[in-house]
Design an enzyme around this catalytic site. Structure first.
Site, PDB file in Angstrom:
ATOM      1  N   LYS A  52       0.839  -1.204   0.000  1.00 56.36           N
ATOM      2  CA  LYS A  52       0.000   0.000   0.000  1.00 56.36           C
ATOM      3  C   LYS A  52       0.876   1.257   0.000  1.00 56.36           C
ATOM      4  CE  LYS A  52      -3.780  -2.488   2.199  1.00 56.36           C
ATOM      5  NZ  LYS A  52      -4.448  -2.898   3.437  1.00 56.36           N
ATOM      6  N   GLN A  96      -4.437  -1.624   9.732  1.00 55.64           N
ATOM      7  CA  GLN A  96      -4.365  -2.977   9.165  1.00 55.64           C
ATOM      8  C   GLN A  96      -4.936  -4.000  10.150  1.00 55.64           C
ATOM      9  OE1 GLN A  96      -3.178  -3.656   5.935  1.00 55.64           O
ATOM     10  NE2 GLN A  96      -3.935  -5.725   6.304  1.00 55.64           N
ATOM     11  N   ASP A 119     -11.052   2.652   4.155  1.00 50.99           N
ATOM     12  CA  ASP A 119     -11.313   1.210   4.072  1.00 50.99           C
ATOM     13  C   ASP A 119     -12.823   0.935   4.031  1.00 50.99           C
ATOM     14  OD1 ASP A 119      -9.240  -0.589   3.781  1.00 50.99           O
ATOM     15  OD2 ASP A 119      -8.654  -0.532   5.887  1.00 50.99           O
TER      16      ASP A 119
END
Ligand code: NAP
Length: 295
Positions: A52, A96, A119
């Site tokens: 990412k 994460q 997200d």
């Protein structure tokens, strides 16, 4: 059979994003900025985060990676999230997952400012998705929609069968493909571990989306000729003697199923690279304050 090349599609979208960012900055606008928090040393999580950060660099985004040891307290992590929420320079924040057991993922997800939740996991954003209101579409479903769109795959009136009802893949994909938009207007069947006679449904699928986390689960005798197969699965299967000691394996037995397909995604190189691109797209949308209703 046409191979849906997620890697190549992701590179094309990254090049488009890079041009967009260059124009924004050239015209005096702000450089998009994505922050990522990684807790602990899980190998797979470290790899995802590194990809990412690398992708941010490639398209001209600023990125900030914050590493915490696995022993970090929930409170310290939440304070960092709040600090980033209040940092006007940061447009998007991802934490994460999974997190260590002593930290509530629910609490962390709900603390991220919905406007920075690129997200798309915050309950407010999930609710907006269900109501077709402007929001961030979570990265994997957004990546799948982009693949269907870029390959101009017809979806209206098709029977889409989804294997897996998780909050991050199966469930949002079922909502998106039921919508009165493109990609969408499918008749959707959402299957899970309690579905009886799974093959009865998979054999009817015009579009089959496998997101159950069971390597090589879908076999040729479970699908009909001409099916479009999107394989979301990513499992590390032990492969002694290879450089890494494992293979990345999808939920579909590719060699068995591919000859029956009109389109199919490979693993790796299918949905995976698109997930990262979707995250970048969401960050840019956040900067431009231009959330998605229709794809
Ligand atoms: P998850 O949360 O573990 O959910 C799995 C789902 O599959 C559950 O709904 C489960 O049913 C269902 N299931 C399990 N066994 C089944 C069976 N035999 N028949 C039918 N349904 C069954 O998984 P996830 O997070 O959605 O991830 C799924 C896979 O996608 C994993 O391999 C993951 O690594 C991968 N993934 C890939 C990406 C990407 O970027 N490519 C992103 C996210 C996830 P129940 O609800 O009844 O338990």
């Amino acid at each position: 059979m046409i191979l849906i090349d997620g890697k190549q599609t992701a590179e094309i979208i990254k090049a488009e994003l890079a041009v967009e960012v260059e124009n924004i900055v050239k015209n005096g606008g702000k450089q998009p900025h994505l922050a990522a928090i990684l807790v602990g040393n899980d190998g797979a999580s470290e790899t995802y985060i590194a990809s990412k950060v690398k992708a941010c660099k490639k398209v001209g985004f600023k990125s900030t990676l914050i590493n915490f040891p696995a022993t970090v307290s929930e409170n310290e992590l939440l304070q960092k999230v709040i600090e980033i929420n209040n940092n006007a320079d940061i447009d998007g924040l991802i934490v994460q997952l999974p997190l260590p057991k002593h930290i509530s993922e629910k609490k962390v997800t709900e603390t991220i400012l919905p406007e920075k939740d690129v997200d798309g996991f915050h309950p407010l954003n999930v609710g907006k998705l269900a109501l077709n209101l402007p929001t961030f579409i979570s990265a994997t479903p957004y990546g799948i929609m982009q693949l269907l769109e870029r390959y101009k795959i017809e979806t209206a009136g098709k029977h889409c069968v989804i294997l897996g009802r998780s909050n991050i893949v199966g469930s949002p994909v079922s909502i998106l493909l039921s919508r009165n938009t493109y990609p969408g207007n499918c008749t959707v069947t959402l299957c899970h571990s309690r579905t009886k006679n799974l093959e009865y449904y998979t054999k009817q699928a015009d579009i089959l989306i496998a997101a159950l986390g069971k390597p090589d689960f879908v076999k040729a005798n479970m699908v009909k000729d001409g099916v479009v197969v999107i394989d979301v699965g990513i499992t590390r299967v032990s492969a002694p003697g290879t450089e890494k000691g494992y293979h990345i394996t999808g939920d579909v037995d590719f060699d068995d199923v591919a000859p029956k397909c009109s389109y199919i995604t490979p693993v790796p190189g299918g949905v995976g690279p698109m997930t990262i691109v979707a995250l970048l797209k969401n960050t840019l949308l956040s900067l431009n304050n231009n959330l998605i209703t229709n794809l």
